[in-house]
Design a protein around this motif. Structure first.
Motif, short mmCIF file in Angstrom:
data_model
loop_
_atom_site.label_atom_id
_atom_site.label_comp_id
_atom_site.label_asym_id
_atom_site.label_seq_id
_atom_site.Cartn_x
_atom_site.Cartn_y
_atom_site.Cartn_z
N TRP A 334 -10.18 21.28 18.65
CA TRP A 334 -9.32 21.93 17.66
C TRP A 334 -10.12 22.48 16.48
N GLN A 337 -9.90 20.88 13.03
CA GLN A 337 -8.64 20.86 12.30
C GLN A 337 -8.00 19.47 12.34
N VAL A 339 -4.76 17.81 13.18
CA VAL A 339 -3.73 18.33 14.09
C VAL A 339 -2.77 17.22 14.47
N VAL A 341 0.30 16.50 17.35
CA VAL A 341 0.76 17.00 18.64
C VAL A 341 1.91 16.14 19.14
N ILE A 452 2.35 21.81 18.59
CA ILE A 452 1.06 21.64 17.91
C ILE A 452 1.24 22.08 16.46
N TYR A 453 0.74 21.27 15.56
CA TYR A 453 0.93 21.57 14.13
C TYR A 453 -0.36 21.30 13.37
N PHE A 454 -0.84 22.31 12.64
CA PHE A 454 -1.98 22.16 11.74
C PHE A 454 -1.43 22.11 10.31
#
Length: 495
Positions: A334, A337, A339, A341, A452-454
């Motif tokens: 990633w 990052q 992250v 999930v 998926i989130y940053f």
């Protein structure tokens, strides 16, 4: 000018540009397109018939390079959806385009602006489009600036605004702008003039007003739509106040148009938009069968939507979120990052093709296969803070193309039959994606789903943990219902 001349189209991923390119090709032109993200053209049918140049209109060097050996440049990019500061951004880009065209030896620039009165204060949106036209006309390269009013066509922002306001509100206490005079024009007629612009005399440098000849009040435009759509006449009561900001918010809530676009569009309705001259008739004949009146333009637009033949929509162009977001970094690291999930897998006895059919048809009228009320509430909340909301729908109910909008998502990656990756365009403190995948598994298949989130800063982390309990309700049922729907489709096909 000859039929073999090379033309360059900016805004080829947008509403007008995406429809203009195939018409130019059919007219025998050699077409080059300048786009920021070439992958958004992966699935368009004319991709292999054009030269694709990657570049950014705010980068003078890349623009000048793209303009080399080009006879005519179509400048069809607007920055209205980017929010505050769009006017300065548009003028900066116009200056870059004018300068690059001069250095590259371009013979003509074609721009699509808006109808506006000669006197009085213009809305910020209309003032910006007028200023861009003036920059081009004052440049060294001759420019043809078409000035059009409300464009009526399947998927246009103006048409979607008219359609949703009319269908949603049988009774409408409306601001005073509903009594303004509007001269609409069918998108097919706009495209006709744009295609034929290359035939105008060399050196011509001027504006041309274009319109259908039907001059209507905005209230009549809505009731004209109601008549074609088979709806009862709408009761529209004009209040003695313009209220553009409040009206812009209301339009954003009841139509697919986001707040960043609805406010400038509504502000533009504060003045009449009617042709003042028809000099274009001396140079370009009307389309075969004549210009399209408003009634027929609405009929054509609704017919295309009913037949799922919408080539482009207002949401085809990049949004502010699209401009600021990079593609998803590669697994597994990633790119360093932080992250979060949420991943789900579910086996199924049906073949992958049926699950893919459900995946590619997700969103829009088909919904998201879990807790529709929760999705609807989140969509309304997103709209109130200027996000995309869930009402943008889809261009086509069953088929997707790279770059297509699906409610508050945009198709970032499409491996047809296997993988759909959607990038979020709702307002969140970070970047988010949703991946839907199907793989064969013996005689059946495995459905995989990954959110998926940053996060961005502390607020982004708090946001994830605030909504995490809802993920526990939404995502498992989503996976279960998608595989169930695929099983129902398989049973129906076998019957």
């Amino acid at each position: 000018m000859t039929d073999t001349q090379r033309v360059l189209v900016t805004g080829a991923t947008g509403y007008i540009g995406g429809r203009l390119v195939p018409l130019l090709l059919a007219d025998g032109r050699t077409v080059r397109v300048l786009v920021r993200s070439p992958e958004k053209l992966n699935d368009v049918p004319w991709r292999n018939d054009v030269e694709i140049v990657q570049g950014d209109l705010s980068d003078a060097e890349s623009v000048e390079n793209a303009f080399q050996d080009v006879d005519t440049v179509y400048f069809l990019v607007h920055s209205m959806a980017s929010g505050k500061g769009f006017a300065a951004q548009e003028e900066n880009i116009a200056n870059i385009v004018a300068s690059a065209a001069e250095k590259a030896g371009v013979k003509r620039i074609v721009y699509l602006g808006g109808l506006h009165p000669n006197e009085g204060e213009l809305s910020p949106h209309m003032a910006s489009r007028t200023a861009v036209g003036e920059i081009l006309l004052n440049g060294a390269v001759p420019a043809v600036v078409f000035q059009a009013g409300v464009v009526i066509g399947s998927g246009s922002a103006s048409f979607e605004m008219i359609r949703h306001l009319t269908e949603t509100l049988p009774v409408m206490p409306a601001p005073s702008w509903v009594r303004r005079k509007i001269e609409p024009i069918a998108v097919r007629d706009v495209l006709h003039y744009l295609v034929r612009a290359v035939d105008l005399p060399e050196g011509m440098n001027r504006t041309f007003d274009i319109g259908s000849g039907d001059v209507l009040e905005y209230a009549d435009i809505m009731n004209g739509y109601a008549a074609v759509a088979g709806l009862p006449k709408r009761r529209i009561y004009a209040l003695p106040i313009p209220a553009p900001k409040l009206a812009g918010l209301w339009v954003a809530l009841v139509t697919p148009i986001p707040l960043a676009m609805s406010r400038p569009l509504v502000e533009s309705l504060q003045h009449d938009a009617v042709t003042k001259e028809r000099d274009i008739n001396d140079y370009i004949p009307a389309p075969e069968g004549g210009l399209t009146n408003y009634h027929d333009a609405v009929t054509r637009a609704l017919g295309k939507e009913a037949r799922n033949e919408v080539e482009t929509t207002w949401a085809s162009a990049s949004s502010a979120a699209d401009l600021a977001s990079e593609p998803l970094p590669s697994d597994p690291d990633w790119a360093g990052q932080t992250v979060y999930v949420d991943q789900r897998r579910r086996g199924s006895t049906v073949d992958p093709a049926h699950i893919w059919q459900v995946i590619e048809g997700i969103g829009g009228k088909n919904g998201w296969y879990s807790l529709p009320m929760a999705w609807a509430i989140r969509g309304v909340l997103d709209k109130t803070v200027g996000g995309a909301g869930l009402t943008r729908g889809r261009r086509n109910p069953s088929t997707l193309l790279t770059g297509d909008v699906v409610d508050w998502w945009r198709v970032e990656l499409l491996e047809r039959g296997t993988l759909l990756r959607l990038r979020a365009e709702m307002r969140v403190p970070g970047k988010a994606w949703l991946e839907l995948r199907v793989d064969p598994d013996g005689e059946g298949s495995v459905y995989s789903q990954r959110a998926i989130y940053f996060p961005r800063g502390l607020l982004g982390r708090l946001y994830w943990w605030l909504i995490y309990p809802f993920h526990g309700l939404i995502f498992p049922s989503m996976a279960k219902n998608i595989t169930r729907q695929a099983a129902r489709m398989a049973e129906a096909d076998a019957a």
